[in-house]
Design a protein around this motif. Sequence first.
Motif, mmCIF file in Angstrom:
data_model
loop_
_atom_site.group_PDB
_atom_site.id
_atom_site.type_symbol
_atom_site.label_atom_id
_atom_site.label_comp_id
_atom_site.label_asym_id
_atom_site.label_seq_id
_atom_site.Cartn_x
_atom_site.Cartn_y
_atom_site.Cartn_z
ATOM 1 N N TRP A 94 26.398 36.875 38.066
ATOM 2 C CA TRP A 94 27.688 36.510 38.662
ATOM 3 C C TRP A 94 28.518 37.749 38.973
ATOM 4 C CZ3 TRP A 94 26.630 33.422 33.994
ATOM 5 C CH2 TRP A 94 26.014 32.209 34.310
ATOM 6 N N VAL A 95 28.428 38.752 38.122
ATOM 7 C CA VAL A 95 29.153 40.005 38.369
ATOM 8 C C VAL A 95 28.620 40.682 39.635
ATOM 9 C CG1 VAL A 95 29.639 42.317 37.486
ATOM 10 C CG2 VAL A 95 29.732 40.342 35.941
ATOM 11 N N ARG A 96 27.308 40.666 39.811
ATOM 12 C CA ARG A 96 26.706 41.271 41.003
ATOM 13 C C ARG A 96 27.207 40.592 42.276
ATOM 14 N NH1 ARG A 96 22.787 39.392 43.843
ATOM 15 N NH2 ARG A 96 22.056 38.016 42.178
ATOM 16 N N ILE A 97 27.246 39.254 42.269
ATOM 17 C CA ILE A 97 27.725 38.517 43.444
ATOM 18 C C ILE A 97 29.197 38.830 43.695
ATOM 19 C CG2 ILE A 97 28.111 36.218 44.415
ATOM 20 C CD1 ILE A 97 25.701 35.264 42.803
ATOM 21 N N TRP A 98 29.987 38.894 42.627
ATOM 22 C CA TRP A 98 31.411 39.245 42.777
ATOM 23 C C TRP A 98 31.557 40.603 43.453
ATOM 24 C CZ3 TRP A 98 36.164 36.999 41.393
ATOM 25 C CH2 TRP A 98 37.266 37.870 41.435
ATOM 26 N N ASN A 99 30.823 41.600 42.996
ATOM 27 C CA ASN A 99 30.930 42.948 43.554
ATOM 28 C C ASN A 99 30.503 42.993 45.019
ATOM 29 O OD1 ASN A 99 31.883 44.014 41.145
ATOM 30 N ND2 ASN A 99 29.832 44.509 40.393
ATOM 31 N N GLU A 100 29.573 42.115 45.404
ATOM 32 C CA GLU A 100 29.154 42.056 46.804
ATOM 33 C C GLU A 100 30.226 41.423 47.682
ATOM 34 O OE1 GLU A 100 25.560 39.850 46.632
ATOM 35 O OE2 GLU A 100 24.330 41.540 45.918
ATOM 36 N N ARG A 101 30.885 40.397 47.158
ATOM 37 C CA ARG A 101 31.866 39.660 47.967
ATOM 38 C C ARG A 101 33.256 40.261 47.920
ATOM 39 N NH1 ARG A 101 30.463 33.249 46.833
ATOM 40 N NH2 ARG A 101 28.218 33.382 47.270
ATOM 41 N N LEU A 102 33.630 40.837 46.789
ATOM 42 C CA LEU A 102 34.967 41.398 46.638
ATOM 43 C C LEU A 102 34.871 42.842 46.150
ATOM 44 C CD1 LEU A 102 35.121 38.150 45.671
ATOM 45 C CD2 LEU A 102 37.531 38.739 45.516
ATOM 46 N N PRO A 103 34.339 43.718 46.961
ATOM 47 C CA PRO A 103 34.148 45.106 46.510
ATOM 48 C C PRO A 103 35.446 45.841 46.206
ATOM 49 C CG PRO A 103 33.779 44.915 48.885
ATOM 50 C CD PRO A 103 33.893 43.515 48.359
ATOM 51 N N ASP A 104 36.571 45.350 46.736
ATOM 52 C CA ASP A 104 37.850 46.018 46.500
ATOM 53 C C ASP A 104 38.586 45.477 45.279
ATOM 54 O OD1 ASP A 104 37.460 47.577 48.786
ATOM 55 O OD2 ASP A 104 38.380 46.065 50.082
ATOM 56 N N VAL A 105 37.995 44.480 44.610
ATOM 57 C CA VAL A 105 38.627 43.902 43.415
ATOM 58 C C VAL A 105 37.713 44.164 42.226
ATOM 59 C CG1 VAL A 105 39.582 41.845 42.347
ATOM 60 C CG2 VAL A 105 39.681 42.104 44.839
ATOM 61 N N PRO A 106 38.002 45.166 41.417
ATOM 62 C CA PRO A 106 37.119 45.491 40.289
ATOM 63 C C PRO A 106 37.102 44.368 39.252
ATOM 64 C CG PRO A 106 39.157 46.756 40.169
ATOM 65 C CD PRO A 106 39.163 46.082 41.499
ATOM 66 N N LEU A 107 35.907 44.092 38.726
ATOM 67 C CA LEU A 107 35.744 43.097 37.667
ATOM 68 C C LEU A 107 35.422 43.829 36.370
ATOM 69 C CD1 LEU A 107 33.845 39.729 37.811
ATOM 70 C CD2 LEU A 107 33.557 41.274 35.878
ATOM 71 N N THR A 108 36.222 43.560 35.348
ATOM 72 C CA THR A 108 36.037 44.198 34.046
ATOM 73 C C THR A 108 35.508 43.177 33.051
ATOM 74 O OG1 THR A 108 37.878 45.723 34.476
ATOM 75 C CG2 THR A 108 37.175 45.453 32.185
ATOM 76 N N LEU A 109 34.413 43.497 32.378
ATOM 77 C CA LEU A 109 33.841 42.607 31.373
ATOM 78 C C LEU A 109 34.499 42.860 30.022
ATOM 79 C CD1 LEU A 109 30.051 42.758 32.288
ATOM 80 C CD2 LEU A 109 31.612 40.826 32.600
ATOM 81 N N VAL A 110 34.834 41.758 29.339
ATOM 82 C CA VAL A 110 35.484 41.843 28.029
ATOM 83 C C VAL A 110 34.628 41.077 27.029
ATOM 84 C CG1 VAL A 110 37.578 41.393 26.714
ATOM 85 C CG2 VAL A 110 37.747 41.910 29.168
ATOM 86 N N GLY A 111 33.897 41.785 26.189
ATOM 87 C CA GLY A 111 33.084 41.128 25.166
ATOM 88 C C GLY A 111 33.943 40.647 24.016
ATOM 89 N N VAL A 112 33.801 39.367 23.664
ATOM 90 C CA VAL A 112 34.584 38.782 22.573
ATOM 91 C C VAL A 112 33.670 37.919 21.714
ATOM 92 C CG1 VAL A 112 36.786 38.777 23.810
ATOM 93 C CG2 VAL A 112 35.245 36.818 24.023
ATOM 94 N N SER A 113 34.048 37.710 20.470
ATOM 95 C CA SER A 113 33.304 36.786 19.619
ATOM 96 C C SER A 113 33.637 35.358 20.026
ATOM 97 C CB SER A 113 33.665 37.003 18.147
ATOM 98 O OG SER A 113 35.006 36.581 17.903
ATOM 99 N N ALA A 114 32.816 34.405 19.617
ATOM 100 C CA ALA A 114 33.079 33.005 19.957
ATOM 101 C C ALA A 114 34.431 32.554 19.428
ATOM 102 C CB ALA A 114 31.963 32.128 19.399
#
Length: 258
Positions: free
Chosen positions: A23-43
């Motif tokens: 999903w991150v890859r598709i986001w970067n392809e469609r919205l290259p000017d909007v950076p996506l930051t991943l936030v790892g969290v516990s359940a």
Amino acid sequence: MTGSDVPPSFRLAYVPGVTPTKWVRIWNERLPDVPLTLVGVSAAEAFAALRTSGADAGFVRMPVDGADLSAIPLYTETTVVVIPKDHLVAAVEEVTCEDLADEIVLHPLDDVLTWETLPGQPAFERPATTADAIELVAAGIGVLVVPQSLARLHHRKDLTYRTVSDAPASRIALSWPEEKTTDLVEEFIGIVRGRTVNSTRGRAPTPPQPKQRKAAAAGSAKAKATGKPAARSGGKPAAKNARGGSAAAKRGKPRGRR
């Protein structure tokens, strides 16, 4: 820099076991000017991250905590038992909770499964985390029942896992604050749901192409001149007989011979 001058960005939380790479890859392809930051969290921390603006949306484990959060269930995971490779259970493809009745089944404090009755024999002490429980399994102290994604996340060469057919399952959902359903959240929802870049959701209908506009204009002009409705594009008017009716409608079944 004012609030309106801050460039758009998107923060995506995810719990252990979820792999958001596609999903991150598709986001970067469609919205290259909007950076996506991943936030790892516990359940356990996932819902707080959404409520405190630590993330705009997140992959969480159900049930979703509270009516203020929206959620789209995505998939249900297979539940497995993690065992040493030389364990007797490794000889079969699938077991039940009853098959684990004589085993010490570890129950970590961060367990994500909802049990009515825990299988097997309880350990002397509960491990603090799933990672700690994995270490105990490797030491031969017990076995561990977890979603398959967590078994893969904590993979070790000396361990394996087998499906537990009647254990509770964990469901993964995409969740976000109901009052903060922004355009970027809607965009990510579309990506997760498999909506294509040319989807008409939220977009204006595609305008007719030049040839289509020319044909439509010619048909409209002819209709005004003759007083008859224009024929549909690509179609042909039905043939008529001398009395003005449709030849196909007037044609009956052939009479049988007497």
